[in-house]
Scaffold this motif. Sequence first.
Motif, short mmCIF file in Angstrom:
data_model
loop_
_atom_site.label_atom_id
_atom_site.label_comp_id
_atom_site.label_asym_id
_atom_site.label_seq_id
_atom_site.Cartn_x
_atom_site.Cartn_y
_atom_site.Cartn_z
N ARG A 302 1.03 -1.19 0.06
CA ARG A 302 0.11 -0.06 0.12
C ARG A 302 0.97 1.08 -0.05
O ARG A 302 2.09 1.26 -0.03
CB ARG A 302 -0.92 0.21 1.25
CG ARG A 302 -0.22 -0.14 2.58
CD ARG A 302 -1.22 -0.25 3.78
NE ARG A 302 -1.60 1.16 4.19
CZ ARG A 302 -0.93 2.10 4.84
NH1 ARG A 302 0.13 1.55 5.30
NH2 ARG A 302 -1.28 3.23 4.90
N THR A 303 0.20 2.25 -0.11
CA THR A 303 0.92 3.71 -0.05
C THR A 303 0.33 4.50 1.05
O THR A 303 -0.84 4.60 1.22
CB THR A 303 0.93 4.38 -1.42
OG1 THR A 303 1.57 3.65 -2.35
CG2 THR A 303 1.69 5.64 -1.39
N HIS A 304 1.38 5.03 1.84
CA HIS A 304 0.81 6.16 2.75
C HIS A 304 -0.23 7.23 2.47
O HIS A 304 0.25 7.59 1.20
CB HIS A 304 2.05 6.72 3.77
CG HIS A 304 2.49 5.73 4.43
ND1 HIS A 304 1.90 4.91 5.46
CD2 HIS A 304 3.96 5.65 4.75
CE1 HIS A 304 2.65 4.23 6.08
NE2 HIS A 304 4.00 4.44 5.52
N ASP A 306 -2.81 7.09 0.81
CA ASP A 306 -3.46 6.73 -0.52
C ASP A 306 -4.56 5.92 -0.29
O ASP A 306 -4.13 4.57 -0.11
CB ASP A 306 -2.60 6.56 -1.53
CG ASP A 306 -3.30 6.41 -2.95
OD1 ASP A 306 -4.43 6.27 -3.02
OD2 ASP A 306 -2.65 5.88 -3.98
N THR A 309 -5.24 2.53 -2.22
CA THR A 309 -4.02 1.30 -2.09
C THR A 309 -4.53 0.81 -0.66
O THR A 309 -4.73 1.52 0.23
CB THR A 309 -2.80 1.65 -2.13
OG1 THR A 309 -2.48 2.82 -1.09
CG2 THR A 309 -2.48 2.47 -3.29
N LYS A 346 0.41 1.56 -9.11
CA LYS A 346 0.01 1.57 -7.50
C LYS A 346 -1.03 0.69 -7.67
O LYS A 346 -1.57 0.19 -6.41
CB LYS A 346 -0.17 2.88 -7.08
CG LYS A 346 1.30 3.69 -6.54
CD LYS A 346 0.86 4.84 -5.89
CE LYS A 346 2.32 5.71 -5.59
NZ LYS A 346 1.90 6.95 -5.03
N CYS A 521 8.71 0.79 5.34
CA CYS A 521 8.02 1.44 4.47
C CYS A 521 6.57 0.75 4.37
O CYS A 521 6.51 -0.43 5.10
CB CYS A 521 8.51 1.53 3.19
SG CYS A 521 8.32 0.05 2.14
N ASN A 523 5.17 -0.97 1.92
CA ASN A 523 5.04 -1.88 0.99
C ASN A 523 4.75 -3.43 1.57
O ASN A 523 4.39 -4.19 0.86
CB ASN A 523 6.33 -2.02 0.06
CG ASN A 523 6.50 -0.97 -1.00
OD1 ASN A 523 5.30 -0.30 -1.17
ND2 ASN A 523 7.41 -0.28 -1.21
#
Length: 641
Positions: A302-304, A306, A309, A346, A521, A523
Amino acid sequence: MQALAGKQLSAGLSRPSRGQLVVTSVATPSKNPASRLAKRSKVEIIKENSDYLRHPLMEELVNDKTYITEDSVQLMKFHGSYQQDHREKRSFGSGKAYMFMMRTRQPGGIVPNRLYLVMDELADKFGNGTLRLTTRQAYQLHGVLKHDLKTVFSTVIKNMGSTLAACGDVNRNVMGPAAPYLNKPEYVHAQKLANDIADLLAPQSGAYYDMWLDGEKFVSIYKEDPKVTADRAFNGFGTNFENSPEPIYGAQFLPRKFKIAVTVPGDNSVDLFTQDLGVIVVSNDKGEVIGYNLTVGGGLGRTHRDDETFPRLADPLGYVDKDDIFHAVKAVVAAQRDYGRRDNRKQARLKYLVAEWGIDRFRSVVEQYLGKKFGGFVPMPTWEYQDYLGWGEQGNGKLFYGIYVQNGRIKGEQKKALRAVIEKFELPVTLTPHQNVILREVDPANKDEIMAMLRAGGVQELVDWDSIDRMSMACPALPLCGLAVTEAERSLPDINKRIRTMLTKVGLPEDQFVHVRMTGCPNGCARPYMAELGFVGDGPNSYQIWLGGNGNQTRLAELYADRVKVKDLENFLEPIFAAWLANRRPNEGFGDWTARTGFPAVKQLAAAAAPAVVAVATNGNGNGNGNGAAPKGSEKQLTAK
């Protein structure tokens, strides 16, 4: 999303059939999968112009620079390597300290004796002196310089190893149960199937051998199963590109990475529900393998900041007979290849396609590529996590010994002791999904000598490790991973000690277990979103806190709080642990308690347990469903469908 196929088959045109459902209008891709997209990501253009992963990488590997350009960086991943910058070795005025991480392909974690010894030597001669075991049962060799890459890669290839497709937009290393039981046919079968699926989906163009062996396809003692070869070539229902060097992938390969795991009913050592595709061996009452349950759509990256995701657990797809498994795997891959997004990386993983379409629509499309309908999902027993550490019997008169490796890093005296034992007794090994190593084929007569050699080298026995350490995982993070925003591997051992101190302080038993995972992170390489207590780096010395997973890896955790500083962990976690002790049911685990209780109530109970830290204990701003219970569909105990 739109289909990426080429011409349609005309109605009534006969095709080879393997089942009662005869499909005559399946889209057979005659162009590369991205040919009709209005917009493509930069990586898609790089892949298309590369001549099947050759250029410009082939030219840049032989120039005098210490690095490769961004286009080549993307291609290098398919060959099994990432370019990295050692942030702590940068010197003033000289810029980045470039080096490479090489990752191997080890289906099911199986490592021959010869390859283990070669990897150990390469780490000392060309790496940073350590071996890193991954959460997907492979090796990572850090610190390789550009001018040594060809020597390192060719040495691995010529010693029963491979790095092909260990990274990149292809099927990655296929996981399998690490249990070395030779008297349990379903385990033996699962491990062979993991290897066969890895062969089935391996890139075929020959670019790998052009790059590392100057075009000479090394002939090893290993031979691909003829059924794998035949089923890869079969193109009755549009899974393949005709007359292409890459019959399954085409010139564009997949939209993103693709992860597969094989296991047996009840054994969730592979984190089955985090995979793009899960394969579960199904046997009859006589113990004979008759087919497979399939799951699809898992993934954790995922993405912070966002919300589009997200981590997701896999759904049951259906059942296939034994003879159809390779066709079914190809069908799932083809659906992702042709319908997965190529404009936004993404959003390019299979989980987003399944989430958008729903499992029923996805199943119907996959069935077109398969040429028949899936059967109903066979009921499964309760899933359990096992790590296979300590001594055990293989079933053939030999023993195995599972050794805990803290965060997967084999180094120092432990590395020397392991090599001495593996070399002297000519032992093969298995790398586990939990970053540990299992010595196999141990003669019982050698058990005492092996233990003495390991103790002399400082290899701790299982009883010497805290249960929190035993079941925790961390990614490498700093200083090498370019995505890391904070520490993981180097900081988790100390944080685990602090957690143990907190648990003891609030009155929990000395052997109380909490399932902890940490990444630098979002991911999710160490799968923190499945943990009872997950740490996800969101800034320097700062983590998101995820709560509510369980020890059997069947339920997703949820975001409980952002930006919790390492220095504040005691103030933050102690009240939660105290509330757990005071309010849990008999023997209720930490993750089960937080999921059942709900986050608002957890915060209230934590505040009541420690009024002095109420401000810290209630400052979470998680984006979960607000009650701490697992999101709908996020706990998996797969029953008949």
